[in-house]
Scaffold this active site. Sequence first.
Site, PDB file in Angstrom:
ATOM      1  N   THR A  13       0.937  -1.197  -0.010  1.00 30.00           N
ATOM      2  CA  THR A  13       0.002  -0.044  -0.034  1.00 30.00           C
ATOM      3  C   THR A  13       0.810   1.288  -0.079  1.00 30.00           C
ATOM      4  OG1 THR A  13      -0.191   0.200   2.337  1.00 30.00           O
ATOM      5  CG2 THR A  13      -1.854  -1.240   1.196  1.00 30.00           C
ATOM      6  N   SER A  15       2.646   2.695  -2.572  1.00 30.39           N
ATOM      7  CA  SER A  15       4.002   2.547  -3.156  1.00 30.39           C
ATOM      8  C   SER A  15       4.326   3.157  -4.174  1.00 30.39           C
ATOM      9  CB  SER A  15       4.005   0.649  -3.101  1.00 30.39           C
ATOM     10  OG  SER A  15       2.895   0.521  -3.927  1.00 30.39           O
ATOM     11  N   THR A  16       3.585   4.252  -4.433  1.00 29.91           N
ATOM     12  CA  THR A  16       4.056   5.182  -5.723  1.00 29.91           C
ATOM     13  C   THR A  16       5.307   5.911  -5.434  1.00 29.91           C
ATOM     14  OG1 THR A  16       2.718   6.945  -5.091  1.00 29.91           O
ATOM     15  CG2 THR A  16       1.655   5.270  -6.502  1.00 29.91           C
ATOM     16  N   SER A  17       5.922   6.103  -4.315  1.00 28.00           N
ATOM     17  CA  SER A  17       7.100   6.766  -3.894  1.00 28.00           C
ATOM     18  C   SER A  17       7.539   6.136  -2.501  1.00 28.00           C
ATOM     19  CB  SER A  17       6.732   8.464  -3.882  1.00 28.00           C
ATOM     20  OG  SER A  17       5.776   8.624  -2.631  1.00 28.00           O
ATOM     21  N   GLY A  18       8.835   6.833  -2.360  1.00 33.47           N
ATOM     22  CA  GLY A  18       9.128   6.619  -0.939  1.00 33.47           C
ATOM     23  C   GLY A  18       9.598   5.242  -0.707  1.00 33.47           C
ATOM     24  N   GLY A  20       7.432   2.682   0.050  1.00 40.64           N
ATOM     25  CA  GLY A  20       6.739   1.974  -0.317  1.00 40.64           C
ATOM     26  C   GLY A  20       7.202   1.620  -1.765  1.00 40.64           C
ATOM     27  N   SER A 141       7.183   2.661  12.873  1.00 40.72           N
ATOM     28  CA  SER A 141       8.245   3.921  13.062  1.00 40.72           C
ATOM     29  C   SER A 141       8.859   3.852  14.479  1.00 40.72           C
ATOM     30  CB  SER A 141       7.425   5.200  12.570  1.00 40.72           C
ATOM     31  OG  SER A 141       8.239   6.354  13.147  1.00 40.72           O
ATOM     32  N   TYR A 154       0.730  11.042  15.603  1.00 38.92           N
ATOM     33  CA  TYR A 154       1.569  10.136  14.482  1.00 38.92           C
ATOM     34  C   TYR A 154       2.166   8.835  15.644  1.00 38.92           C
ATOM     35  CZ  TYR A 154       5.107   8.338  11.704  1.00 38.92           C
ATOM     36  OH  TYR A 154       5.882   7.282  10.884  1.00 38.92           O
TER      37      TYR A 154
HETATM   38  N1  LIG Z   1      10.160   8.608   5.934  1.00 36.18           N
HETATM   39  C1  LIG Z   1      10.563   8.475   6.985  1.00 36.18           C
HETATM   40  O1  LIG Z   1      11.536   8.920   7.613  1.00 36.18           O
HETATM   41  C2  LIG Z   1       9.754   7.403   7.960  1.00 36.18           C
HETATM   42  C3  LIG Z   1      10.088   6.858   9.152  1.00 36.18           C
HETATM   43  C4  LIG Z   1       9.546   5.952  10.049  1.00 36.18           C
HETATM   44  C5  LIG Z   1       8.502   5.401   9.203  1.00 36.18           C
HETATM   45  N2  LIG Z   1       7.918   5.846   8.128  1.00 36.18           N
HETATM   46  C6  LIG Z   1       6.614   5.109   7.700  1.00 36.18           C
HETATM   47  O2  LIG Z   1       6.889   4.617   6.323  1.00 36.18           O
HETATM   48  C7  LIG Z   1       5.824   4.584   5.649  1.00 36.18           C
HETATM   49  C8  LIG Z   1       6.163   5.216   4.309  1.00 36.18           C
HETATM   50  O3  LIG Z   1       6.704   6.572   4.586  1.00 36.18           O
HETATM   51  P1  LIG Z   1       7.184   7.435   3.323  1.00 36.18           P
HETATM   52  O4  LIG Z   1       7.816   8.515   3.913  1.00 36.18           O
HETATM   53  O5  LIG Z   1       7.802   6.588   2.413  1.00 36.18           O
HETATM   54  O6  LIG Z   1       6.023   7.938   2.626  1.00 36.18           O
HETATM   55  P2  LIG Z   1       5.603   8.767   1.230  1.00 36.18           P
HETATM   56  O7  LIG Z   1       7.045   9.171   0.691  1.00 36.18           O
HETATM   57  O8  LIG Z   1       4.693   9.990   1.836  1.00 36.18           O
HETATM   58  O9  LIG Z   1       4.916   8.114   0.330  1.00 36.18           O
HETATM   59  C9  LIG Z   1       3.305   7.844   0.690  1.00 36.18           C
HETATM   60  C10 LIG Z   1       2.833   6.921  -0.457  1.00 36.18           C
HETATM   61  O10 LIG Z   1       1.595   6.746  -0.011  1.00 36.18           O
HETATM   62  C11 LIG Z   1       0.521   7.115  -1.106  1.00 36.18           C
HETATM   63  N3  LIG Z   1      -0.665   7.072  -0.226  1.00 36.18           N
HETATM   64  C12 LIG Z   1      -0.841   8.247   0.475  1.00 36.18           C
HETATM   65  N4  LIG Z   1      -2.162   8.211   1.044  1.00 36.18           N
HETATM   66  C13 LIG Z   1      -2.796   7.209   0.481  1.00 36.18           C
HETATM   67  C14 LIG Z   1      -4.032   6.546   0.486  1.00 36.18           C
HETATM   68  N5  LIG Z   1      -5.085   7.046   1.387  1.00 36.18           N
HETATM   69  N6  LIG Z   1      -4.115   5.411  -0.212  1.00 36.18           N
HETATM   70  C15 LIG Z   1      -3.352   4.857  -0.920  1.00 36.18           C
HETATM   71  N7  LIG Z   1      -2.216   5.594  -0.979  1.00 36.18           N
HETATM   72  C16 LIG Z   1      -1.646   6.350  -0.367  1.00 36.18           C
HETATM   73  C17 LIG Z   1       1.223   8.055  -1.717  1.00 36.18           C
HETATM   74  O11 LIG Z   1       0.717   7.894  -3.180  1.00 36.18           O
HETATM   75  P3  LIG Z   1      -0.349   9.032  -3.644  1.00 36.18           P
HETATM   76  O12 LIG Z   1       0.057  10.484  -3.144  1.00 36.18           O
HETATM   77  O13 LIG Z   1      -0.384   8.870  -5.167  1.00 36.18           O
HETATM   78  O14 LIG Z   1      -1.676   8.364  -3.109  1.00 36.18           O
HETATM   79  C18 LIG Z   1       2.637   7.559  -1.848  1.00 36.18           C
HETATM   80  O15 LIG Z   1       2.923   6.292  -2.560  1.00 36.18           O
HETATM   81  C19 LIG Z   1       4.822   5.236   6.641  1.00 36.18           C
HETATM   82  O16 LIG Z   1       3.922   4.455   7.016  1.00 36.18           O
HETATM   83  C20 LIG Z   1       5.613   5.979   7.621  1.00 36.18           C
HETATM   84  O17 LIG Z   1       4.819   6.308   8.753  1.00 36.18           O
HETATM   85  C21 LIG Z   1       8.418   6.890   7.527  1.00 36.18           C
END
Ligand SMILES: NC(=O)c1ccc[n+]([C@@H]2O[C@H](COP(=O)([O-])OP(=O)(O)OC[C@H]3O[C@@H](n4cnc5c(N)ncnc54)[C@H](OP(=O)(O)O)[C@@H]3O)[C@@H](O)[C@H]2O)c1
Length: 264
Positions: A13, A15-18, A20, A141, A154
Amino acid sequence: MQLDLSGKTALVTGSTSGIGLAIAHGLAKAGATVVVNGRSADRVADAVSGLRDAHPSVSVMGIDADVTTQPGVDRLLAEIPAVDVLVNNLGIFGAVPALEITDDEWRRYFDTNVLAAARLIRSYLPGMIEAGWGRVIDIASDSAVVIPAEMIHYGVSKTALLAVSRGFAKAAAGTGVTVNSVIAGPTHTGGVEDFVYELVDTSLPWEEAQREFMRLHRPQSLLQRLIEPEEIANMVVYLASPLASATTGGALRVDGGYVDSILP
Ligand SMILES: NC(=O)c1ccc[n+]([C@@H]2O[C@H](COP(=O)([O-])OP(=O)(O)OC[C@H]3O[C@@H](n4cnc5c(N)ncnc54)[C@H](OP(=O)(O)O)[C@@H]3O)[C@@H](O)[C@H]2O)c1
């Protein structure tokens, strides 16, 4: 270690960026059929085409559906009724002072970071149990364990997600299905890069900027750099693989040593 996921279908879920997207690449590299998800049809199409280019021998599908809503999940289930590997990666985060978090924000964080994962597990777990094999991996996290003062909603939602994983692991006891969470630490994604440059000198090149950010704002990290999304993906691919058959009900840390604890 040979991580072979050929013959398995994996849904990631958000998974279009970051993180995922990195997980989707890792699973495809291990041979899984990968289902990419996001809300925007264009971003899903871009991710699917990038994955197909990088892994021409595996099958890649994309579903644009908001998995925080029942209609979104219904659409997803209509197209993908069963998976072998479910990665609940979707999660939102953002800084809000504790006393300013409204009821609506608390609910939005619960709906997105907890309920969406629980709903998808409820939808896919019975099929995995019937098949006698399956993997559920929830992306938590460090904030689940070290509640950040600037975003307690969060942190609380990720603590709840750890409990969701542990609880469903019990529901799958003895079935061949494992359920785990991954405690990701500060990771180099697009949003986090912007966040770093809000806090350090914008003229610094990226390597220096992130070192400065870690030194000033994340001094408890033992890694002293941001984690790359592929480093989180490596743990997820291992947990998804048949080799991780004895790991269930766990919370595995890929946090760069950020959480100052021997256990999560
Ligand atoms: N980045 C960090 O430092 C960090 C650290 C610890 C944990 N995490 C966890 O890791 C996970 C990923 O984080 P990330 O930073 O990689 O996130 P991100 O870059 O913000 O990516 C979010 C992804 O979720 C999609 N998305 C958002 N809302 C959605 C919805 N309602 N239904 C389906 N897709 C949805 C977005 O695509 P669209 O906009 O196209 O919907 C995008 O592909 C999260 O659970 C976050 O809490 C992140």
